[in-house]
Design a protein around this motif. Structure first.
Motif, short mmCIF file in Angstrom:
data_model
loop_
_atom_site.label_atom_id
_atom_site.label_comp_id
_atom_site.label_asym_id
_atom_site.label_seq_id
_atom_site.Cartn_x
_atom_site.Cartn_y
_atom_site.Cartn_z
N GLY A 80 0.77 -1.24 0.00
CA GLY A 80 0.00 0.00 0.00
C GLY A 80 0.80 1.28 0.00
O GLY A 80 0.22 2.37 0.20
N CYS A 81 2.10 1.21 -0.24
CA CYS A 81 2.93 2.43 -0.26
C CYS A 81 2.65 3.24 -1.53
O CYS A 81 2.29 2.69 -2.57
CB CYS A 81 4.42 2.08 -0.20
SG CYS A 81 4.93 1.22 1.29
N HIS A 82 2.87 4.55 -1.43
CA HIS A 82 2.76 5.43 -2.58
C HIS A 82 4.03 5.33 -3.42
O HIS A 82 5.14 5.31 -2.87
CB HIS A 82 2.56 6.88 -2.12
CG HIS A 82 2.68 7.89 -3.22
ND1 HIS A 82 1.80 7.95 -4.27
CD2 HIS A 82 3.61 8.86 -3.44
CE1 HIS A 82 2.16 8.92 -5.09
NE2 HIS A 82 3.25 9.50 -4.62
N LEU A 105 9.80 4.82 -3.87
CA LEU A 105 8.71 4.82 -2.90
C LEU A 105 8.62 6.19 -2.24
O LEU A 105 9.62 6.75 -1.80
CB LEU A 105 8.92 3.75 -1.84
CG LEU A 105 8.81 2.29 -2.30
CD1 LEU A 105 9.04 1.35 -1.11
CD2 LEU A 105 7.47 2.00 -2.95
N GLY A 106 7.39 6.71 -2.17
CA GLY A 106 7.20 7.99 -1.50
C GLY A 106 7.05 7.86 0.00
O GLY A 106 7.18 8.84 0.74
N ASP A 107 6.75 6.65 0.47
CA ASP A 107 6.66 6.38 1.90
C ASP A 107 6.92 4.90 2.12
O ASP A 107 6.96 4.11 1.17
CB ASP A 107 5.28 6.77 2.45
CG ASP A 107 4.15 5.96 1.80
OD1 ASP A 107 3.96 4.80 2.20
OD2 ASP A 107 3.47 6.49 0.91
N ALA A 108 7.11 4.52 3.38
CA ALA A 108 7.43 3.14 3.71
C ALA A 108 6.21 2.35 4.16
O ALA A 108 6.32 1.14 4.41
CB ALA A 108 8.50 3.09 4.80
N GLY A 109 5.05 3.00 4.27
CA GLY A 109 3.85 2.29 4.69
C GLY A 109 4.07 1.57 6.02
O GLY A 109 4.56 2.18 6.98
#
Length: 227
Positions: free
Chosen positions: A120-122, A162-166
């Motif tokens: 689900g990461c961006h 990846l914009g974030d690590a979720g």
């Protein structure tokens, strides 16, 4: 005891009407240098769990871009999407690995991005849209990183990130803020790195990362044999 068997995911390419599985030899050579035996993982429907059960650890390899239209997003004009059967197969392998949480897995470049998107990461579809001078991450250029696995120069070849690590833990970044390493807590070895350790010369961040996987695979197999 035989050496740990590491499954390496393959790309799918077509030329002159022939469809082939392929993988850069550097992945195989790195596994061999680091004490493992490499086998190639294919993407035929229904095979994922059997493939995972046949190996001691897995490398999710680099390649072209994720087709985010499958996730309801428009593609960036710079996107160059992977073969759709590969994309389906890779996400199938990641789902199979969720059923075998003790199986060590290392995601490399695209492999790290797929691990993140799977959770689900961006995904930033073009690094230069988010990071000025992001071209430094492309075309096998060298740049520094600071990670929990070591600090040094790595070989980088990606235009997405990846914009974030979720749900994963951030384990490393480059000085410009690019997310370079993630790890999923609660799994013995579930690590993604944005660089290419199979062609990085730094001892810790190159062969050292592959050795970590091979050692974790050996430990997982020993644990399974004793249980």
């Amino acid at each position: 005891m035989s050496r740990p068997v590491i499954g390496i995911t393959t790309d799918i390419s077509e030329s002159n009407g022939l469809v082939s599985y392929r993988v850069n030899r550097q992945y195989v050579q790195a596994v061999h240098r680091c004490g493992g035996v490499a086998v190639l993982l294919t993407h035929e429907s229904g095979d994922a769990l059997d493939l995972i059960d046949a190996v001691d650890g897995v490398i999710i390899t680099g390649g072209k871009d994720i087709d985010l239209r499958k996730f309801g997003q428009e593609l960036h004009p710079k996107s160059d999407v992977m073969n759709p059967d590969r994309q389906t197969g890779e996400f199938g392998i990641l789902a199979a690995l969720d059923q075998r949480p003790d199986k060590p897995v290392l995601g490399i470049c695209l492999g790290m991005q797929m691990m993140g998107v799977h959770r689900g990461c961006h995904l930033v579809q073009h690094v230069t849209d988010a990071i000025p001078g992001g071209e430094r991450h492309q075309n096998n250029q060298l740049h520094p990183v600071e990670t929990d696995f070591g600090k040094g120069e790595i070989t980088s070849s990606h235009h997405q990130m990846l914009g974030d690590a979720g749900p994963c833990e951030v384990k490393g970044r480059s000085p410009d803020g690019c997310l370079e390493a993630i790890q999923l807590a609660g799994r013995p070895f579930y690590i993604g790195v944005q660089w290419h350790p199979e062609r990085t010369k730094d001892a810790a961040l190159g062969d050292g990362m592959i050795t970590r996987l091979v050692d974790a695979a050996a430990a997982a197999r020993t644990k399974k044999e004793k249980s």
